[in-house]
Design an enzyme around this catalytic site. Structure first.
Site, PDB file in Angstrom:
ATOM      1  N   ASN A  64      65.513  57.448  28.418  1.00 28.85           N
ATOM      2  CA  ASN A  64      65.964  57.452  26.844  1.00 28.85           C
ATOM      3  C   ASN A  64      66.838  55.883  26.489  1.00 28.85           C
ATOM      4  OD1 ASN A  64      65.122  59.942  25.547  1.00 28.85           O
ATOM      5  ND2 ASN A  64      66.356  60.916  27.198  1.00 28.85           N
ATOM      6  N   LYS A 112      60.738  70.843  32.537  1.00 28.12           N
ATOM      7  CA  LYS A 112      61.236  69.223  32.279  1.00 28.12           C
ATOM      8  C   LYS A 112      60.796  68.736  31.156  1.00 28.12           C
ATOM      9  CE  LYS A 112      62.539  64.948  33.660  1.00 28.12           C
ATOM     10  NZ  LYS A 112      63.739  64.582  33.508  1.00 28.12           N
ATOM     11  N   LYS A 165      71.874  65.384  36.821  1.00 27.71           N
ATOM     12  CA  LYS A 165      72.616  63.937  37.390  1.00 27.71           C
ATOM     13  C   LYS A 165      73.849  64.539  38.411  1.00 27.71           C
ATOM     14  CE  LYS A 165      71.719  61.393  33.372  1.00 27.71           C
ATOM     15  NZ  LYS A 165      70.373  62.223  32.996  1.00 27.71           N
TER      16      LYS A 165
END
Length: 315
Positions: free
Chosen positions: A12, A128, A276
């Site tokens: 992104n 996903k 993350k």
């Protein structure tokens, strides 16, 4: 002393609203200016990148042009195509920035096969997000037309979701190690790598329809190459708990065990900050000699100073 650093760059960050090649290349020109700071600092740099928006757009292009004489490419091939294109753009940007700063370094982009298990439960539960953000009405229409699964993504719109199995190995890791040891900047595991399954007896590799989360692929790579620092780039300088609430708290140095407590409290958004945080935890637990940092691209100078971002340590 030179450090070995793996940096995971989000897809992104490369593609925001303008999906043209020119706009994405321009974004990576700016990205390269930040990344080269590590090389100026004397560090050995390995860069990975996401491809969620890019591979989703490519799938739309493939579907629109699909015909008997020009059949659409499967998802694993589309992952490879975007790994190649983004790798080229980033390679070009880094080479030009290094030359502008008179730094003698070569840059290599490696198309990477990442091994997954064919028994991974993700194949039965696609999660996903890839591709552009759609309105709910657009997503419903697309789902009815193609049979694809869509889900709401972090309040930003609806996106197609596909299987996202966990990586269990990286086929080209010895190539990557050799390039690092020779002093090259390496771009690898782009888009999480091309998902392949390995036959237990023959070791034959076969591509599968999936997208591997780039943070988990980057974590696996960081362990395999023995990274001193694993940097996960995102849109904010730090990880927060109670995000966007009056009692919001910035995390600076935090242990893996404390982050697990926050995960149990549902502090991190699935498909956004959660992978993350999980990748950072996995890295420091599997490779306690290293450290993980979650931060923004713009905060890299503070990371170099030693106190930037959310620093995750074992414990």
């Amino acid at each position: 002393m030179s450090r070995k650093i793996v940096i995971a760059l989000g897809g992104n960050a490369i593609l925001s609203t303008d999906a043209s090649a020119q706009a994405q290349q321009e974004a990576l020109v700016q990205t390269a200016k930040y990344l080269v700071q590590f090389i100026e600092n004397g560090d050995e740099l390995v860069v990975t990148h996401g491809n969620g928006p890019q591979v989703g757009n490519l799938l739309l292009q493939q579907a629109a042009a699909d015909s008997e004489k020009n059949p659409a490419m499967p998802l694993d091939t589309c992952v490879a195509m975007t790994e190649g294109s983004i790798g080229y753009w980033l390679q070009n940007a880094l080479v030009n920035e290094l030359q502008a700063r008179n730094i003698k370094k070569d840059v290599a982009a490696v198309v990477t096969q990442v091994i997954v298990s064919e028994d991974d439960p993700a194949f039965k539960n696609p999660t996903k997000p890839i591709g552009p953000f759609l309105t709910e009405e657009e997503a419903k229409a697309e789902s009815e037309a193609t049979g694809a699964t869509f889900t709401e993504d972090a309040g930003r719109g609806w996106r197609k979701v596909v299987a996202s199995p966990k990586p269990v190995g990286i086929k080209e890791v010895n190539v990557v190690r050799t390039l690092i040891e020779a002093g090259n900047v390496v771009i690898t595991a782009g888009g999480g790598g091309i998902p392949v399954v390995e036959d237990a007896e023959t070791k034959h590799l076969t591509g599968v329809e999936a997208v591997i989360d780039k943070d988990f692929a980057s974590q696996t790579l960081s362990e395999l190459v023995g990274a001193d620092l694993f940097v996960i780039l995102t849109g904010v300088d730090n990880v927060f708990v109670n995000f966007n609430k009056p009692n919001q708290e910035k995390l600076e140095t935090v242990t893996a065990s404390k982050l697990k407590e926050y995960i149990a409290e549902d502090q991190f958004a699935p498909g956004s900050m959660l992978p993350k945080v999980e990748a950072a935890i996995n890295f420091v637990e599997n490779y306690p000699e290293g450290k993980a940092v979650i931060t923004s691209l713009e905060n890299i100078a503070q990371v170099l100073a030693g106190d930037g971002g959310t620093q995750v340590i074992a414990g």
